[in-house]
Write an enzyme that holds these catalytic residues in place. Structure first.
Site, PDB file in Angstrom:
ATOM      1  N   SER A 205      23.096  64.946  -7.712  1.00  0.00           N
ATOM      2  CA  SER A 205      23.865  64.653  -6.463  1.00  0.00           C
ATOM      3  C   SER A 205      24.477  65.631  -6.274  1.00  0.00           C
ATOM      4  CB  SER A 205      23.758  63.097  -6.422  1.00  0.00           C
ATOM      5  OG  SER A 205      24.642  62.569  -5.090  1.00  0.00           O
TER       6      SER A 205
ATOM      7  N   TYR B 162      28.708  55.162  -8.827  1.00  0.00           N
ATOM      8  CA  TYR B 162      27.653  56.416  -9.046  1.00  0.00           C
ATOM      9  C   TYR B 162      28.103  57.436  -8.845  1.00  0.00           C
ATOM     10  CZ  TYR B 162      23.638  59.017  -6.370  1.00  0.00           C
ATOM     11  OH  TYR B 162      23.284  59.681  -6.248  1.00  0.00           O
TER      12      TYR B 162
END
Length: 251
Positions: free
Chosen positions: A135, A148
């Site tokens: 990501s 995250y």
């Protein structure tokens, strides 16, 4: 023999779209995820379109289950480590450490275990490919995203280290790092099923990335000539200039 691609997190979103794309590209695909009903539906769809697909219900954080699955695989040409996800958006000082552990387990330990278990299945080919879906959170941080981003930074480190350690071997290690992707479940899962909060993430954003956009990028990278390695490809919608800079249209 058909080339075989194994895709984790393949019951929906980017994983399912990648399975469809690789099947269209001629791969026999093996779909992995925890929800058997959804896996079967995607496999049936691929088969109806003329592709070869099978599935295996699997939690990639379960080490024993991963090893047992690997024993059922005779060969693997492409491994797509897609399973992952985010939980919550709490500040560091009030975050639940168990949420951080869960994110680390699924985003880092899961890909580690699956890659270790399937690496021996690469030996038949001179063009094995390991894809790691990280990501843009793997290279930046933002408020509320500490757990995250920490996990995705770890997954980025896994991919980069693996590439160094396999240098000279007939294995390509590819990292694809998407930005804002509007899938049916990522934000919904992050916010514990709160649809309104999930929808707000994409509100007013013109054309966020779709699962198919990311899947097409994965298929493109995998199907480059064997001497071409896509080390890191960052993929964002035009409306997103950075993790914290997103253009939104006001109604």
């Amino acid at each position: 023999m058909s080339r075989v691609a194994v895709i984790s997190g393949a019951s929906s979103g980017i994983g399912a779209a990648t399975a469809r794309g690789l099947a269209r590209a001629g791969f026999e695909v093996i779909l992995l995820a925890r929800r058997e009903d959804r896996l079967k539906a995607v496999c049936d769809e691929i088969a109806a379109a003329g592709g070869q697909a099978r599935y295996h219900r699997l939690d990639v954080t379960d080490a024993d289950a991963v090893r047992e699955f690997a024993q059922t695989v005779e060969q693997c040409d492409v491994l797509v480590n897609n399973a992952g996800g985010a939980i919550g958006i709490d500040p560091v000082l009030s975050a639940d450490p168990s949420d951080w552990r869960k994110m680390y387990e699924v985003n880092v330990i899961g890909p580690l275990q699956l890659t270790q278990a399937l690496a021996p299945k690469f030996r038949h080919t001179d063009d094995a490919v390991i894809v790691v879906l990280t990501s843009t959170a793997a290279s930046g941080v933002y408020e509320g995203g500490g757990g995250y981003t920490a996990a995705k930074h770890g997954e980025h480190a896994l991919a980069g280290t693996l590439r160094l350690e396999l240098c000279g071997e007939p294995v390509r290690v590819i990292e694809i790092a998407p930005g804002m992707v509007a899938t049916e479940e990522f934000s919904l899962n992050r916010f514990g099923g709160d649809q309104a909060r999930a929808d707000a993430v994409y509100a007013g954003v013109p054309d966020p990335l779709s699962a198919d956009d990311v899947a097409e990028t994965v298929v493109w990278a995998v199907t480059r000539p064997r001497h071409v390695n896509v080390d890191l490809l960052v993929l964002r919608p035009r409306a997103q200039a950075a993790q914290h800079k997103v253009h939104r249209v006001t109604p």
